[in-house]
Enzyme design. Structure first.
Site, PDB file in Angstrom:
ATOM      1  N   LYS A   1       0.607  -2.634  31.194  1.00 19.00           N
ATOM      2  CA  LYS A   1       1.779  -3.609  31.339  1.00 19.00           C
ATOM      3  C   LYS A   1       3.355  -4.122  30.217  1.00 19.00           C
ATOM      4  O   LYS A   1       4.361  -4.201  30.685  1.00 19.00           O
ATOM      5  CB  LYS A   1       1.443  -4.784  31.151  1.00 19.00           C
ATOM      6  CG  LYS A   1       0.501  -5.261  30.398  1.00 19.00           C
ATOM      7  CD  LYS A   1       0.144  -6.874  30.341  1.00 19.00           C
ATOM      8  CE  LYS A   1      -1.287  -7.243  29.755  1.00 19.00           C
ATOM      9  NZ  LYS A   1      -1.777  -7.935  30.278  1.00 19.00           N
ATOM     10  N   ARG A   2       3.041  -3.026  28.817  1.00 21.16           N
ATOM     11  CA  ARG A   2       4.273  -3.324  28.233  1.00 21.16           C
ATOM     12  C   ARG A   2       5.118  -2.101  28.846  1.00 21.16           C
ATOM     13  O   ARG A   2       5.875  -2.556  28.374  1.00 21.16           O
ATOM     14  CB  ARG A   2       3.376  -3.114  26.716  1.00 21.16           C
ATOM     15  CG  ARG A   2       3.807  -3.065  26.184  1.00 21.16           C
ATOM     16  CD  ARG A   2       2.735  -3.637  24.261  1.00 21.16           C
ATOM     17  NE  ARG A   2       2.210  -2.219  24.320  1.00 21.16           N
ATOM     18  CZ  ARG A   2       3.240  -0.374  23.544  1.00 21.16           C
ATOM     19  NH1 ARG A   2       4.613  -0.689  23.196  1.00 21.16           N
ATOM     20  NH2 ARG A   2       2.220  -0.117  24.141  1.00 21.16           N
TER      21      ARG A   2
END
Ligand code: GLU
Length: 503
Positions: A255-256
């Protein structure tokens, strides 16, 4: 007779619904549907501290949003339920004990303290961490005494000390694991709860799963699972480990670097058709040069052996392109319905839009579905049709020439003599016009202005565009005029005149 094909998706309800879940669900669904089988949803909530009802509900909703309908599941029922592992807890202890009786698993009474020290020792000696088999050789009397004394225990799987376990993966062929590298996995925890491994294998067996299609990251668990199938004496399902979705830099999707929550894609206004199509391109090809397809077409042509293992890149730009294609293909009425909320959010239409508002909206959607990649973007591009009070953009010192020039040209377009004539002539024409202006009527008013003034189109269209839209380019001017009608066009012109003293 061939056995009915049964596949499953088995997510853990922790956090937001993940794109990876939808991806794996799609391939499981296609495998089942293509072969007239069943696809089921099982909720793996053995981790009671992290699982939540809200997250489970979001899994149901997002699979349904994508038309990934399961034939069996916690909220739809089925003959193999319950489909939530927390409702099956009584079952797992019995199976763990069956393995103990068969001599394939054993009670382990090691305390946390002993296991911590063991790990520290292994770390100091630079050895891989793992259980050392301390309780494997306890005699039956010792075990009996400890159980009677009420000592805490877990149940561990007995992995052979030598030899290898071979996974026959449908896509990867034989994948070999040396048994001495595989830990004696805990199957039943101290609190009586099963681990993922035990619950997963017992349920796949009891639910008649024939094909376990899951992400590559689970492959290291599979030798333990194979060991359990052998120990129980159960038929083994076929194993298929799908390639991991990757960020642009080829690392595992995270998700980064990428939005991974399906909620994000709903909120941005991606279509379910675009999303499914995009996921269907991950490690897979429906046919030569066929990049755009529906879920039905995907299922119709599905062949699991055509999955390729090179790590598919989850590329948002590609998703945008695919989604745009589906926005263009979709029935206009349906697309407008889907877009409505995004327009309500921008306060472009009222909460319960009138028929007239919807009619206008449909025209706007029809035009903007060409350039927009999502419904949210479509609503953003719609400013030109809905915002009547605007100013021209201003230049600033630090702007490059490339950015500054067109803005200056826009301001100048409201200053020249010829330009002023064009504006005045056009206003006169507008005042004569009916309230409703068709596209053709708008086109001919513009053309009439051009022909009457006899100057170049730049001196006519540029000032009109500036005064009616505040922009140098973008939507076709005749569309804007036709969509907003006479009164609003005149009001825009008046508003601009008040700001810039044009005429
Ligand atoms: N509960 C696991 C997950 O969250 C299931 C993995 C599997 O399919 O075996 O993905």
């Amino acid at each position: 007779m061939c056995k009915e094909i049964r596949t499953r998706i088995a997510p853990s309800p922790t956090g937001d619904p993940h794109v990876g879940t939808a991806y794996i669900a799609l391939f499981n669904l296609a495998m089942a549907k293509k072969n007239g089988g069943s696809f089921l949803l099982r909720i793996e909530d053995t981790d009671q501290t992290r699982s939540t009802a809200d997250s489970e509900k979001q899994i149901f909703d997002s699979l349904k949003w994508l038309d990934l309908f399961y034939d069996e599941g916690p909220d739809v029922g089925g003959d193999f339920g319950p489909y939530r592992q927390s409702e099956r807890f009584d079952l797992y202890g019995k199976y763990a004990k069956e393995l103990v009786e068969k001599g394939e698993a054993y009670y382990c009474f090691c305390t946390r303290d002993r296991l911590d020290k063991l790990r520290e020792r292994q770390k100091a000696m630079k050895k891989a961490p793992g259980y050392d088999g301390h309780c494997r050789s306890l005699s039956s009397e010792e075990i009996k005494a400890k159980l009677e004394a009420g000592e805490d225990y877990v149940i561990r799987l007995k992995m052979p000390y030598d030899g290898e376990t071979i996974i026959k993966d449908v896509l990867r062929g034989e994948v070999k694991f040396a048994n001495n590298n595989i830990d004696d996995q805990v199957l039943l925890k101290g609190d009586g709860f099963p681990t993922y491994h035990l619950a997963n294998v017992v349920d796949d067996h009891l639910m008649g799963i024939t094909h376990v299609i899951r992400a590559e990251e689970w492959i290291a668990s599979t030798p333990k699972h194979i060991r359990m199938y052998e120990a129980f004496g159960w038929d083994m399902p076929q194993f298929i480990h799908m390639p991991l979705l990757r960020n642009a830099d080829r690392t595992k999707i995270s998700k980064r670097k990428n939005p991974v929550s399906l909620n994000y894609y709903v909120e941005e206004g991606y279509l379910k058709e675009g999303m499914i199509n995009f996921l269907g391109l991950m490690g897979y090809s429906v046919g030569e040069n066929k990049e755009i397809f529906t879920l039905d077409e995907f299922i119709e042509t599905f062949d699991i052996t055509k999955v390729s293992l090179g790590g598919p890149i989850f590329d948002l730009e590609k998703l945008g392109w695919v989604n745009n294609q589906h926005m263009r293909m979709k029935d206009l009425g349906e697309l407008t319905k889907l877009a409505t909320n995004f327009f309500i959010n921008r306060e472009f239409v009222s909460k319960n839009p009138s028929d007239a508002e919807i009619k206008t909206l449909e025209r706007v959607v029809e035009i903007l579905r060409e350039p927009a990649t999502t419904l949210k973007e479509l609503a953003t591009l719609a400013d030109i049709y809905y915002v009547d009070k605007f100013s021209l953009p201003e230049t600033t010192e630090d702007m490059s020439k490339k950015v500054r020039k067109p803005i200056e040209r826009l301001h100048n377009a409201l200053k020249g003599e010829d330009e002023l004539k064009a504006i005045k002539y056009f206003i006169a024409k507008l005042e004569e016009a009916e309230e409703e202006i068709t596209v053709d009527a708008a086109k001919s008013m513009l053309l009439d202005t051009l022909e009457t003034l006899g100057t170049g189109p730049g001196k006519v269209y540029m000032p009109l565009r500036a005064i009616i839209t505040g922009q140098g380019k973008g939507a076709e001017l005749y569309n804007v005029i036709s969509i907003i009608g006479k009164t609003r066009t005149l009001a825009r012109i008046k508003n601009m005149n008040e700001q810039y003293n044009i005429y």
